[in-house]
Design an enzyme around this catalytic site. Structure first.
Site: not given
Ligand code: SIN
Length: 186
Positions: A16, A90
């Protein structure tokens, strides 16, 4: 797209780099500072469902391919059934992509490279906004908000989470100081 559908009971590493750093609304076995190579974090993705609306999208981060760069974030070790929830969270343009994740060393162990996945919103997806100058991106973030809260809070939470990890990301810190100045001025 990488699909762990056949391995719901197997553990996977998830990387993430945005809200997944500070908002882990899913169970995990382990959480480790980590990085992936060849990608850079950019506020180039539109958000219709979290930090904006379809008529007035917000701006959130995606990863942009860039040779020689390193993007730092957090790796979670999760069970395969977590992806059902994450694919929904997502869903606004992000795809699950296989990556090599470099886990920071801890408890005397050295750094380790493991196969894993991350969510990337590629150029051309239905919500992609692409590059703009920092002034325009900051003005956009300062006025957007959606069901998950204000776009400015997303940016400030990300800046604070990176700070807590001792990660320097100039794109994020520049935008955070511009948006803070805009808020102060209004
Ligand atoms: C992530 O956090 O890895 C993906 C983008 C987001 O959800 O802000």
């Amino acid at each position: 797209m990488f699909s762990p559908a056949a391995s719901r009971n197997v553990k996977h590493w998830l990387f993430g780099y945005g809200s997944l750093i500070w908002r882990a609304d899913f169970p995990y076995h382990e959480r480790r500072p980590a990085a992936i190579r060849g990608w850079t974090r950019r506020f180039w993705q539109g958000s219709h469902d979290h930090r904006g609306t379809p008529g007035s999208p917000g701006r959130v981060v995606t990863l942009v391919s860039q040779t020689g760069t390193l993007c730092a974030g957090i790796a979670y070790q999760v069970a395969g059934d977590v992806f059902e929830h994450l694919d929904h969270r997502e869903k606004n343009g992000y795809e699950r992509v296989a990556v090599d994740i470099h886990l920071d060393g801890e408890r005397g162990a050295g750094p380790r490279r493991v196969p894993g996945v991350t969510y990337i919103a590629p150029p051309g997806n239905e919500a992609f906004l692409g590059p703009a100058d920092a002034e325009q991106i900051a003005a956009h973030i300062a006025r957007a908000s959606g069901p998950s809260g204000s776009n400015a809070d997303y940016l400030f939470e990300l800046a604070a989470a990176l700070d807590a990890l001792n990660v320097e990301d100039r794109h994020v810190t520049e935008l955070a100081s511009r948006v803070a100045a805009l808020e102060k001025a209004s």
